[in-house]
Design a protein around this motif. Structure first.
Motif: not given
Length: 184
Positions: A99-110, A151-156, A135-140
């Motif tokens: 999964y570290r390889q999967l996220v490399r260079g990608r835009q990620v929502l948490i 988290p250094g990204a907007p939280v929704y 990390v583009v955003a956090v959703l909860c």
């Protein structure tokens, strides 16, 4: 929502516990909540997401659902959204090498079910960045508005619930009053 004296397992105690696991008993409930949550997030954020990641257990289940829903809202010519679960190593999240390889260079929502102190989400965001992702955003589903980390990204959040305060375990007034930890 349960009242009592809870050890959150992250160095903090508090008088309230929101049990999100009740929501996950019925997949249709999470599916509906995830749709409502996505409706709150700007299209620029959801359109940029290539991977949705979430910590075990509730966050990972929510992230998996959101990844599928994002694809259902996109054109068939859009590359499919991937899913990356964090696993627990003790109390800390880890991202396996695949999964570290999967996220490399990608835009990620948490995605996470409940944001308490925000420490778990912040650790996950750090792991994404260490792996080379953004990390583009956090959703909860629920933000208790008690975060002590950013988290250094907007939280929704679908719901903001200003719960009673969390206390560092070593200065917890509930412990000082002799109140036993609530078990369930």
């Amino acid at each position: 929502m349960l009242d009592g004296h809870f050890d959150y397992g992250n160095g903090y105690h508090g008088p309230a516990y929101l049990n999100p696991h009740q929501l996950f008993r019925y997949p249709s409930t999470i599916w509906r909540l995830a749709q409502d949550l996505l409706d709150l997030v700007p299209d620029t954020v959801t359109g940029a997401a290539e991977v949705v990641a979430g910590p075990a257990t509730g966050g990972a289940l929510l992230a998996h659902t959101i990844a599928g829903l994002l694809d259902s809202r996109r054109s068939l010519s859009h590359p499919p959204c991937s899913f990356a679960p964090f696993e627990k190593n003790g109390k800390a999240p880890v991202l396996r090498p695949f999964y570290r390889q999967l996220v490399r260079g990608r835009q990620v929502l948490i995605a996470d079910d409940v944001r308490n102190t925000g420490q778990m989400v912040a650790r996950c965001a750090d792991l994404i960045r260490e792996a080379g992702g953004t990390v583009v955003a956090v959703l909860c589903i629920c933000d208790r508005l008690e975060a002590i980390t950013d988290p250094g990204a907007p939280v929704y959040a679908l719901v903001e619930y200003p719960a009673p305060p969390n206390y560092p375990a070593d200065s917890c007034p509930l412990c000082a009053a002799g109140r036993a930890i609530t078990r369930f």
